[in-house]
Design a protein around this motif. Structure first.
Motif, short mmCIF file in Angstrom:
data_model
loop_
_atom_site.label_atom_id
_atom_site.label_comp_id
_atom_site.label_asym_id
_atom_site.label_seq_id
_atom_site.Cartn_x
_atom_site.Cartn_y
_atom_site.Cartn_z
N ASP A 257 -48.89 -13.53 -12.46
CA ASP A 257 -48.46 -12.16 -12.24
C ASP A 257 -49.47 -11.33 -11.48
N VAL A 474 -37.98 -7.23 -10.92
CA VAL A 474 -39.27 -7.79 -11.30
C VAL A 474 -40.37 -6.73 -11.26
N GLY A 480 -38.36 -11.44 -15.39
CA GLY A 480 -39.48 -12.30 -15.07
C GLY A 480 -39.39 -12.76 -13.63
N ARG A 481 -40.49 -13.27 -13.08
CA ARG A 481 -40.50 -13.68 -11.68
C ARG A 481 -39.62 -14.89 -11.41
N ASN A 865 -33.39 -11.05 -20.68
CA ASN A 865 -34.53 -11.91 -20.35
C ASN A 865 -34.28 -12.74 -19.08
N LYS A 868 -37.17 -15.25 -17.34
CA LYS A 868 -38.34 -15.37 -18.23
C LYS A 868 -38.30 -16.69 -18.96
#
Length: 868
Positions: A257, A474, A480-481, A865, A868
């Motif tokens: 990140d 993101v 999440g990425r 989510n 993720k």
């Protein structure tokens, strides 16, 4: 500029090419063919208007932004505006300077020069600067137009950005571009024509969307986007624009990140002309306080919209897959305002004019008939015909006049602007991002299509639309990425489908010259024979003459174009042509399935559930769009009402049940951006069928999961969710009334009322989680189409005929019969559709109740989510 390139310019052409930033009179471009030759482009332009000013980097350019976008064309600007809508700041880098800025800069420079030297356009001053004089300050020529068709889906996206109305105002009327015409010459005999708005395809396409296809030259669209101000209420993010600069490399630093992209930017002012013009800098260029001409900008993500010859793609080592060198063309940009009055007299306006005569074969594209903006495309055959030869301005003007035909063509005022030699490829990148999902390709950097069908620009806009919400999600910390890994599989499969269709369209277009007795493969065969046969031993001049002679003989012996000796065969030839057009075998204009109906079939974190494959429905030579609610598909357009039928009181002169319609796409678009506590955050939309709620209240429905329960439960799992309850249809509505209200911009007025509803709850419950309230909205099905789509989505075990109900007639939204109405599909809860911020259905089905409710599982995995 009308003048023909003189010898002094040509003698310095290679030196000018070395100083591309100083003078774009002749600019070298990289267009790779199968033979690995590089072709060139000639610009008929004033040197000073295209010169680089040697500017330093403005102090207003930040050292760090969330996203850097390389390339300020239509796709790059679309990307910046979409991210600004989600409150994401960007830096937009473009190596060319917009025409409006050039004109402003040089007008200011003229005033400064007049003050300091007493020269210029003041009283008594005479200015006779040559066009190749570094000091000349004449208005810049218009940029070379390329794309011009904006498909329905692209217009829906522009509608989200608030630009649809402006685009339609700037575009020519539909009556001027609804035809393709096949002619001996523009003012000569018409062989045949096709009106693409007479049949059912156009009618069905209009019914399938609140937006309509448009015809607007790409440079004008660029101007419209460039005029958008940020930050604003609609676009809370800031777009920092840097014109006259280029990306000169990038590097990744860190991991996970904390990884960042360092983008190297420079100006490369290499000439004395740049230094001279730098002395005349004003505030019209840019605010400058530093002498630095190189800068490193740090960002979290970089988006490359840097075109077909993308250096970003090259540095990433990404390969292109497909066919190269399908055909070579010279593209000629010119204006001729005298042509439209003559075409109007002949009642022959059209978007494309395919010209076949004894002197030339080509196609003329009318970017704007009334203003005389045209682009002509002529094939050429290297290596016997070189790019330098075919882009000669004198030759190009001669070809244009031959296309116009009639003795009047010699006296018409024609302004020649530029000529490009280019190679037609059909390529798609093997991946659309780097392995770390930090650098992304959009537009022509990721795919190159033949222009037949106009998919290149439209695919680029839709690339940006797919990527923008994922980046914003993101960056805002909602996802999440891993969500970014879905970009390549989703857009690659669509690009491959469009590439294949474009190649098929190219070959369909070749059926017309073949019907006219001019097989399109013959010229290439002749050219190949001259390269491989004993003729290859002949001097190049002799081989070139043989090619031109063979092409001329082929045109002369054509029954339609030939002297009276062969006119006996003309009627048969024209009959073959009209048969091809009548059977819709030639190049089409409308592509409903590939415009609105392409679906993301790759499985990933953003899609759940099996999807039924629909049987193709082909009408008028093209595959039709079949609206449905299914994972991976664009959510269908449905007319909805925001007024309850029980409270709506018609005026005395109105019929009962009148209403103000709003499209389901407008509702989703407006709700998909959080304008409350977290301004600009992307948001998912859950649409729920509330038809059975009345029976539940009366005890007739055994389901324990009504709308209120579903909304409250779903909201507990995610606050990043807008909830919409769709009620039963209002009494009979006339579709034409909805269309009439839409045409005058009623949905835009409804948005203000919709915005006030977003802050509270209307007709439903609002759950809370972490102190954040979910948004709930209640709407009514205006025409009964929602119920038809719901039943189709729920009828998993139905026959093929019922699954493809649109095969039965012109109405895409087939209404259910009385028998179907009484035969309710059994399920434990109401039907729900979970829609992504880009309007694509991620999951649909019945809410089952309990801890294993598939709806709650979908919300947990896709909304709460994702990635993720």
């Amino acid at each position: 500029m009308n003048s023909i390139l003189n010898r002094s310019w040509r003698s310095n052409v290679h030196q000018l090419a070395k100083n591309a930033h100083t003078s774009l009179l002749y600019e070298s471009v990289r267009v790779r063919a199968a033979s690995n030759r590089w072709f060139s482009r000639r610009k008929i332009r004033s040197r000073s208007m295209c010169s680089h000013t040697g500017r330093s980097f403005p102090d207003t350019i930040p050292d760090h932004v969330p996203v850097v976008i390389l390339g300020g064309g239509t796709v790059g600007q679309s990307m910046s505006l979409m991210l600004a809508r989600y409150n994401i700041d960007t830096l937009l880098v473009e190596q060319t300077i917009p025409r409006a800025k050039k004109l402003q800069r040089n007008q200011t420079a003229e005033k400064e020069e007049e003050k300091t030297t007493g020269t210029g356009k003041g009283p008594g001053a005479t200015q006779m600067a040559r066009s190749d004089d570094p000091g000349v300050t004449t208005p810049p020529p218009p940029p070379h137009p390329r794309a011009h068709v904006l498909h329905t889906r692209s217009m829906e996206i522009l509608r989200e950005l608030g630009l649809e109305e402006t685009v339609h105002k700037r575009a020519p009327p539909q009556t001027q571009w609804r035809h393709f015409r096949y002619v001996e010459s523009m003012l000569g005999e018409e062989l045949a024509s096709v009106d693409f708005y007479r049949g059912p395809t156009a009618r069905w396409l209009r019914a399938a969307s609140p937006a309509t296809l448009s015809h607007l030259s790409q440079p004008i669209l660029d101007e419209i986007m460039g005029d958008v101000s940020t930050p604003s209420e609609r676009f809370p993010g800031t777009v920092h624009k840097l014109f006259g600069y280029r990306g000169n490399g990038f590097a990744l630093e860190g991991s996970g990140d904390s990884q960042r992209v360092h983008v190297h930017l420079d100006t490369s002012p290499n000439s004395s002309n740049a230094k001279a013009t730098a002395a005349k800098k004003t505030d019209a260029d840019a605010e400058t306080a530093s002498n630095t001409k190189e800068k490193v900008v740090t960002c979290e993500y970089m988006v490359a919209a840097d075109g077909a010859n993308s250096l970003t793609r090259e540095r990433l080592g990404i390969e292109m897959e497909g066919q190269t060198a399908l055909q070579h063309f010279v593209s000629v940009h010119f204006t001729c305002e005298d042509l439209f009055p003559r075409l109007r007299e002949l009642r022959r306006p059209g978007m494309l004019h395919f010209v076949f005569n004894r002197h030339v074969i080509g196609v003329l594209v009318a970017h704007d008939l009334e203003k005389g903006r045209w682009v002509a495309q002529f094939p050429f055959y290297p290596p016997h015909q070189s790019p330098e030869e075919v882009t000669d301005i004198g030759l190009c003007e001669r070809l244009v006049r031959d296309c116009i035909g009639s003795p009047d063509a010699e006296t018409m005022r024609i302004n020649m602007h530029s000529a490009d030699a280019w190679c037609m490829n059909a390529l798609v990148a093997d991946r659309f991002s780097d392995s770390e999902s930090r650098v992304f390709l959009v537009g022509d950097s990721a795919h190159q299509f033949p222009p037949s069908g106009g998919f290149g620009l439209n695919a680029g806009i839709q690339d940006a639309h797919n990527l923008a919400w994922k980046l914003a999600s993101v960056i805002h910390g909602e996802s999440g990425r891993g969500i970014l890994r879905s970009y390549t599989p989703e857009r690659k499969q669509v690009s491959q489908a469009l590439r294949d269709l474009s190649v098929d369209n190219f070959h369909r277009g070749l059926l017309v010259p073949e019907a006219l007795g001019m097989p399109p493969g013959i010229p290439e065969m002749i050219s190949k024979g001259l390269r491989t046969s004993p003729a290859a031993l002949m001097p190049e001049v002799a081989r070139k003459k043989m090619l031109e002679t063979a092409l001329g003989i082929g045109r002369t012996l054509n029954p339609v174009l030939s002297p009276p000796a062969l006119l006996l065969f003309k009627s048969d030839t024209l009959a073959r042509l009209r048969k091809i057009l009548g059977k819709f075998e030639s190049l089409p204009l409308l592509f409903p399935k590939h415009d609105l109906g392409l679906e993301y079939t790759e499985y990933g974190s953003l899609r759940m559930g099996e999807v039924e494959v629909l049987r193709p429905r082909i009408v008028e030579g093209v595959e039709q769009y079949q609206p449905r609610i299914a994972p991976g598909a664009r959510f269908p357009h449905i007319w909805l009402s925001m007024e309850s039928p029980n409270t709506s009181t018609p005026a005395p002169n109105e019929r009962a049940g009148s209403f103000s319609p709003i499209s389901s796409l407008d509702v989703i678009s407006r709700l998909s951006v959080d304008h409350t506590s977290a301004k600009g955050k992307p948001r998912w939309v859950l649409l729920l069928d509330a038809t059975g709620e009345e029976r539940e209240e009366s005890g007739d429905n055994p389901s324990a999961n009504g709308c209120q329960h579903v909304f409250e439960t779903a909201a507990l799992f995610s606050a990043n969710l807008a909830l919409v309850a769709v009620r039963p249809e209002i009494d009979a509505r006339a579709p034409e009334s909805a269309a009439a209200v839409t045409a005058v911009g009623a949905p835009l007025k409804i948005f203000s009322r919709l915005a006030t509803w977003l802050g509270g709850v209307r007709g439903g419950g609002g759950g809370t989680r972490g102190g954040k309230a979910s948004q709930t909205l209640e709407v009514w099905d205006a025409e009964g189409n929602w119920r038809a789509l719901v039943r189709r989505a729920m009828a998993a075990s139905a026959s093929d005929d019922s699954r493809n109900a649109t095969d039965n007639g012109e109405d895409h939204y087939a209404k259910e019969s009385d028998e179907q109405k009484s035969d309710e599909t059994e399920h434990t809860g109401p039907f729900c559709a979970l829609v992504r911020p880009d309007g694509v259905v991620a999951w649909c089905g019945a809410s089952g109740g309990g801890s294993k409710d598939p709806l709650l599982r979908a919300v947990e995995n896709l909304v709460r989510n994702p990635g993720k």
